[in-house]
Scaffold this motif. Structure first.
Motif, short mmCIF file in Angstrom:
data_model
loop_
_atom_site.label_atom_id
_atom_site.label_comp_id
_atom_site.label_asym_id
_atom_site.label_seq_id
_atom_site.Cartn_x
_atom_site.Cartn_y
_atom_site.Cartn_z
N GLY A 211 -4.94 2.30 7.85
CA GLY A 211 -3.92 3.22 8.33
C GLY A 211 -2.65 2.49 8.70
N PHE A 212 -2.80 1.32 9.33
CA PHE A 212 -1.63 0.49 9.63
C PHE A 212 -0.91 0.10 8.35
CE2 PHE A 212 -0.39 -3.97 9.21
CZ PHE A 212 0.79 -3.95 9.95
N ARG A 213 -1.65 -0.37 7.36
CA ARG A 213 -1.02 -0.81 6.11
C ARG A 213 -0.26 0.35 5.45
NH1 ARG A 213 -6.11 -3.92 5.21
NH2 ARG A 213 -5.60 -6.14 5.45
N ASP A 214 -0.87 1.52 5.45
CA ASP A 214 -0.22 2.69 4.84
C ASP A 214 1.09 3.02 5.56
OD1 ASP A 214 -2.31 2.90 3.04
OD2 ASP A 214 -3.30 4.54 4.13
N GLU A 215 1.05 3.00 6.89
CA GLU A 215 2.25 3.35 7.65
C GLU A 215 3.32 2.27 7.50
OE1 GLU A 215 3.57 4.64 12.17
OE2 GLU A 215 1.55 5.12 11.44
N PHE A 216 2.91 1.02 7.49
CA PHE A 216 3.84 -0.09 7.30
C PHE A 216 4.53 0.04 5.95
CE2 PHE A 216 4.86 -4.50 8.74
CZ PHE A 216 5.57 -4.94 7.62
N ALA A 217 3.75 0.27 4.89
CA ALA A 217 4.30 0.39 3.54
C ALA A 217 5.26 1.57 3.45
CB ALA A 217 3.18 0.52 2.52
N ALA A 218 4.89 2.69 4.06
CA ALA A 218 5.75 3.87 4.02
C ALA A 218 7.06 3.64 4.76
CB ALA A 218 5.02 5.07 4.61
N LYS A 219 6.97 3.00 5.93
CA LYS A 219 8.17 2.75 6.72
C LYS A 219 9.11 1.80 5.97
CE LYS A 219 7.78 2.87 11.16
NZ LYS A 219 8.70 3.99 11.54
N GLY A 220 8.54 0.78 5.33
CA GLY A 220 9.37 -0.14 4.57
C GLY A 220 9.99 0.49 3.34
N ALA A 221 9.20 1.29 2.61
CA ALA A 221 9.70 1.92 1.39
C ALA A 221 10.78 2.95 1.70
CB ALA A 221 8.55 2.58 0.64
N ASN A 222 10.66 3.63 2.84
CA ASN A 222 11.61 4.68 3.20
C ASN A 222 12.80 4.17 3.99
OD1 ASN A 222 10.08 6.74 1.96
ND2 ASN A 222 8.77 6.93 3.77
N HIS A 223 12.80 2.90 4.35
CA HIS A 223 13.92 2.34 5.10
C HIS A 223 15.16 2.36 4.22
CE1 HIS A 223 15.86 -0.31 8.09
NE2 HIS A 223 16.47 -0.82 7.03
N PHE A 224 16.24 2.95 4.71
CA PHE A 224 17.46 3.05 3.92
C PHE A 224 18.28 1.76 4.03
CE2 PHE A 224 21.94 4.17 3.32
CZ PHE A 224 21.87 4.70 2.03
N GLY B 20 8.42 -0.94 -3.01
CA GLY B 20 7.05 -0.57 -2.68
C GLY B 20 6.04 -1.57 -3.18
N ALA B 21 6.26 -2.07 -4.39
CA ALA B 21 5.34 -3.08 -4.95
C ALA B 21 5.39 -4.37 -4.14
CB ALA B 21 5.69 -3.35 -6.41
N PHE B 22 6.57 -4.75 -3.71
CA PHE B 22 6.73 -5.93 -2.88
C PHE B 22 6.00 -5.77 -1.55
CE2 PHE B 22 9.47 -7.88 0.51
CZ PHE B 22 9.08 -9.19 0.31
N LEU B 23 6.14 -4.61 -0.93
CA LEU B 23 5.47 -4.35 0.35
C LEU B 23 3.95 -4.37 0.18
CD1 LEU B 23 7.86 -1.54 1.53
CD2 LEU B 23 7.40 -3.62 2.84
N LYS B 24 3.46 -3.84 -0.92
CA LYS B 24 2.02 -3.83 -1.19
C LYS B 24 1.49 -5.25 -1.28
CE LYS B 24 -1.37 -1.63 -4.28
NZ LYS B 24 -2.18 -2.78 -4.71
#
Length: 214
Positions: A112-125, A179-183
């Motif tokens: 759950g942490f990884r999912d939220e981290f990835a989402a926050k990073g991908a959506n960061h403007f 997103g790929a980088f964050l993954k």
């Protein structure tokens, strides 16, 4: 005598993260971008003979005085050094001990942490950083900060782990696929042993485990 800082060495060889992050990216990111922030910080400090001796205090002073030029360069110098320590050449299975338990309390699970981290990073403007931070009681959360902003200017937050989401951190290897980088960061590169040391320091109420080298 004016305060000066040196570009810290990478904690691993520049090719150690391949193929996740290329040697070219590391040499450009560390040797060009990070080095430029250090150089500009020193140029500004040359005009400030009474500047603090540590980079952490320079960052905090620049923030409190509204000195945007010094803050942007000094904070970026500090953030980058922390980012290098947030990376590990050897894939780690994940967090353990108290930090794992804290992540499970805050995010239900490590996944759950990884999912939220990835989402926050991908959506960061635009440019910035995604930080895992803790308060002194051990409660963890995620914050995404823009440009040079850093949690070390907030006494209630202790940085544990960070991913750089400025384009220069990933564009040569991943183009526009942040997103790929964050993954890859979350699955292969995150230095959980470093994050755990930071977490224990936060819980002890002592000074930060990581300090920019003098």
């Amino acid at each position: 005598m004016a305060t000066t800082f040196k570009l810290p060495d990478l904690p691993f060889p520049s090719n150690a993260l391949e193929p996740s992050i290329s040697r070219t990216t590391m040499e450009t990111h560390h040797g060009k971008h990070h080095a430029a922030y250090i150089k500009k910080t020193n140029e500004i400090l040359a005009e400030k003979p009474n500047a603090p001796a540590t980079l952490e205090e320079v960052v905090r002073l620049a923030k409190s005085e509204g000195d945007k030029k010094l803050f942007n360069n000094a904070a970026q110098a500090w953030n980058h050094a922390f980012f290098w320590n947030s990376l590990s050449p050897e894939a780690q299975s994940g967090p353990t001990g108290g930090l794992k338990a804290a992540l499970e309390r805050a995010f239900k699970s490590v996944d759950g942490f990884r999912d939220e981290f990835a989402a926050k990073g991908a959506n960061h403007f635009a440019s910035g950083w995604v930080w895992l931070v803790s308060d002194d009681s051990g409660v963890v959360k995620l914050v995404d900060l823009h440009d040079a902003d850093t949690p070390i200017t907030d006494a209630s937050q202790k940085p544990l782990l960070v991913c750089d989401v400025w384009e220069h951190a990933y564009y040569l290897d991943y183009k526009n696929d942040r997103g790929a980088f964050l993954k890859v960061f979350l699955e292969k590169l995150a230095n959980w042993r470093f994050a755990e040391a930071q977490y224990e320091a936060a819980r002890s109420g002592g000074s930060d485990a990581y300090r920019f080298p003098s």
